[in-house]
Design a protein around this motif. Structure first.
Motif, PDB file in Angstrom:
ATOM      1  N   SER A   8      -6.090  -0.533  -1.742  1.00 21.48           N
ATOM      2  CA  SER A   8      -6.175   0.456  -0.657  1.00 21.48           C
ATOM      3  C   SER A   8      -5.407   1.721  -1.015  1.00 21.48           C
ATOM      4  CB  SER A   8      -5.593  -0.116   0.640  1.00 21.48           C
ATOM      5  OG  SER A   8      -6.268  -1.288   0.987  1.00 21.48           O
ATOM      6  N   ALA A   9      -4.276   1.558  -1.670  1.00 17.46           N
ATOM      7  CA  ALA A   9      -3.463   2.720  -2.047  1.00 17.46           C
ATOM      8  C   ALA A   9      -4.219   3.608  -3.027  1.00 17.46           C
ATOM      9  CB  ALA A   9      -2.133   2.261  -2.649  1.00 17.46           C
ATOM     10  N   LEU A  24      -7.014   5.437  -1.172  1.00 18.41           N
ATOM     11  CA  LEU A  24      -6.442   6.486  -0.332  1.00 18.41           C
ATOM     12  C   LEU A  24      -6.015   7.686  -1.176  1.00 18.41           C
ATOM     13  CD1 LEU A  24      -5.910   6.685   2.701  1.00 18.41           C
ATOM     14  CD2 LEU A  24      -3.540   5.978   2.268  1.00 18.41           C
ATOM     15  N   THR A  41       0.843  -1.187   0.000  1.00 21.31           N
ATOM     16  CA  THR A  41       0.000   0.000   0.000  1.00 21.31           C
ATOM     17  C   THR A  41       0.884   1.245   0.000  1.00 21.31           C
ATOM     18  OG1 THR A  41      -1.652  -1.180   1.290  1.00 21.31           O
ATOM     19  CG2 THR A  41      -1.849   1.207   1.228  1.00 21.31           C
ATOM     20  N   GLU A  42       1.908   1.220   0.849  1.00 23.30           N
ATOM     21  CA  GLU A  42       2.781   2.398   0.982  1.00 23.30           C
ATOM     22  C   GLU A  42       3.548   2.669  -0.312  1.00 23.30           C
ATOM     23  OE1 GLU A  42       2.737  -0.119   3.312  1.00 23.30           O
ATOM     24  OE2 GLU A  42       1.420   1.072   4.614  1.00 23.30           O
ATOM     25  N   TYR A  99       1.249   3.964  -2.984  1.00 25.36           N
ATOM     26  CA  TYR A  99       0.814   5.323  -2.651  1.00 25.36           C
ATOM     27  C   TYR A  99       1.930   6.327  -2.953  1.00 25.36           C
ATOM     28  CZ  TYR A  99      -1.493   9.176  -0.292  1.00 25.36           C
ATOM     29  OH  TYR A  99      -2.091  10.377  -0.031  1.00 25.36           O
ATOM     30  N   GLU A 113      -9.094   9.559  -2.079  1.00 24.36           N
ATOM     31  CA  GLU A 113      -9.641  10.163  -0.871  1.00 24.36           C
ATOM     32  C   GLU A 113      -8.865  11.421  -0.482  1.00 24.36           C
ATOM     33  OE1 GLU A 113     -10.601   6.996   2.006  1.00 24.36           O
ATOM     34  OE2 GLU A 113      -9.795   8.405   3.488  1.00 24.36           O
ATOM     35  N   ASN A 114      -7.553  11.339  -0.563  1.00 24.48           N
ATOM     36  CA  ASN A 114      -6.695  12.479  -0.212  1.00 24.48           C
ATOM     37  C   ASN A 114      -6.556  13.479  -1.360  1.00 24.48           C
ATOM     38  OD1 ASN A 114      -6.316  11.184   2.184  1.00 24.48           O
ATOM     39  ND2 ASN A 114      -4.237  10.478   1.742  1.00 24.48           N
TER      40      ASN A 114
END
Ligand code: GDP
Ligand code: MN
Length: 369
Positions: free
Chosen positions: A313-314, A317, A278-279, A282, A320-321
């Motif tokens: 998920s990334a 996110l 995920t990190e 992202y 979302e951000n």
């Protein structure tokens, strides 16, 4: 990318085109040693991706140590056409009898190279008079064409053979390195009758640079690329509009090839390396969000250990951000893909079973923008 003069000359030398002996440096201590080993007189040359340095005072003859101590720091601090010096080239001074112009450029729409030559060199191409222009196809230039051009330039017999040889070598360089432009201005006839490339300009095709790892050392890293390196990614920006993310150099390369075969143009390629988390995804999206003009992101991740849900998920996110607001076309090979599909159902990320389908959608999207 546009190479600096000394880099272009490195390529020239590799292809057997004569250049004056020279050394590039970035500070005066380095240069002092070069000055001693070169010996006076030499020319101090400002290195930045701009022309017209001579007129701007960025090229100066240096006859002794006192002059060196004054002129080198001056030229190092110069700003020419808004560009600071990336390096300074010290080069053995040449005794010039006459300056010629010679270049090869790629005509993209015609897919052919054009030779431009003139017996009046040393000035910028726009003001070069009596240009001789020949379209020469995509291959190496034959000696017959070289001879024709030399005759039209009115070159003397003893210069003609050298000229034909240089043109042939320059065309070999152009074809092999896939350059958009290779220019020698001036191509100087020296007092001793030899032909030497006194200046060099090479522009390579950003869309083919990935095929030439040997040119990578000439690439000036952008801010985004530097940050990518810190994150342990390899990222190269190009001039298209589709960002490509993958894991593993081979996978990314083949994705790029497929993209270009489908008529798509890559904006960059980013290899997140071994496993995707995920990190890391992202962070990859963060970097890509800093590149202008992107219409979509093509993701091709492969790996037994990759959980597609962690990667999904990334993406979520990132939306979302408000990190990105463009569509993502992803082929994720891994576990939990059904679950990932559900997670992404209402987002602008679309999952595909094959990379071909993902590419097709990315290209279609790019066309509608
Ligand atoms: P540009 O002004 O950025 O195109 O830089 P060039 O490298 O082409 O240099 C401009 C001019 O400086 C050349 O056309 C030459 O007339 C002159 N020049 C460059 N190197 C030498 C040299 O070694 N000896 C002499 N006499 N002139 C040089
Ligand atoms: Mn020049």
């Amino acid at each position: 990318m546009r190479l600096l003069e000394f880099q272009a000359k490195e390529l020239f030398a590799e292809y057997g085109i004569h250049t004056p002996q020279g050394r590039a440096s970035t500070d005066v201590d380095m240069a002092r040693e070069d000055a001693e080993s070169l010996g006076y007189p030499f020319v101090i040359k400002f290195q930045a991706p701009v022309g017209g340095r001579g007129k701007a005072g960025g090229i100066q003859l240096c006859s002794n140590r006192e002059e060196f101590e004054i002129k080198y720091p001056q030229i190092l601090e110069m700003v020419i056409k808004g560009e600071r010096a990336r390096a300074i080239l010290l080069e053995k001074a040449a005794d010039i009898k006459k300056e010629l112009y010679l270049s090869l450029f790629l005509n993209r729409s015609k897919r052919c190279y054009t030779v431009i030559a003139s017996a009046e060199g040393g000035v910028e191409i726009e003001s070069v008079k009596d240009q001789i222009i020949r379209e020469v196809g995509m291959g190496h230039i034959t000696d017959d064409v070289g001879l024709e051009v030399a005759r039209e330039m009115g070159l003397e017999e003893n210069i003609t053979n050298q000229f034909i040889d240089i043109l042939s070598r320059l065309s070999q360089l152009a074809v092999e390195k896939e350059v958009e432009l290779a220019e020698i201005n001036p191509l100087a006839i020296l007092d001793d009758g030899s032909l030497v490339a006194l200046d060099g300009k090479v522009i390579t095709d950003d869309n083919s640079n990935f095929r030439h790892p040997e040119l990578q050392k000439y690439h000036e890293a952008s801010e985004v690329e530097e940050r990518a390196e810190k994150s342990g990614f390899s990222l190269v920006t190009m001039d298209g509009n589709i960002a490509v993310i993958g894991n593993g150099a081979g996978l990314v390369m083949s994705t790029l090839d497929m993209l270009s075969d489908s008529g798509g143009r890559a904006a960059c390629f980013l290899d997140v390396g071994g496993g995707a988390t995920t990190e890391s995804v992202y962070e990859a999206l963060t970097l890509i969000s800093k590149i202008d003009g992107i219409t979509g992101i093509l993701v091709n991740l492969y790996g037994g250990i990759v959980k597609t849900t962690t990667v999904a998920s990334a993406f979520l996110l990132a939306y979302e951000n408000r990190l990105i607001d463009i569509p993502v076309f992803a082929r994720l090979k891994g576990t939990e893909s059904d679950k990932a599909r559900v997670m992404l159902a209402d987002s602008r990320t679309e999952l595909f079973d094959s990379v071909e389908d993902a590419i097709q959608s990315a290209v279609t999207e790019a066309r509608t923008q």
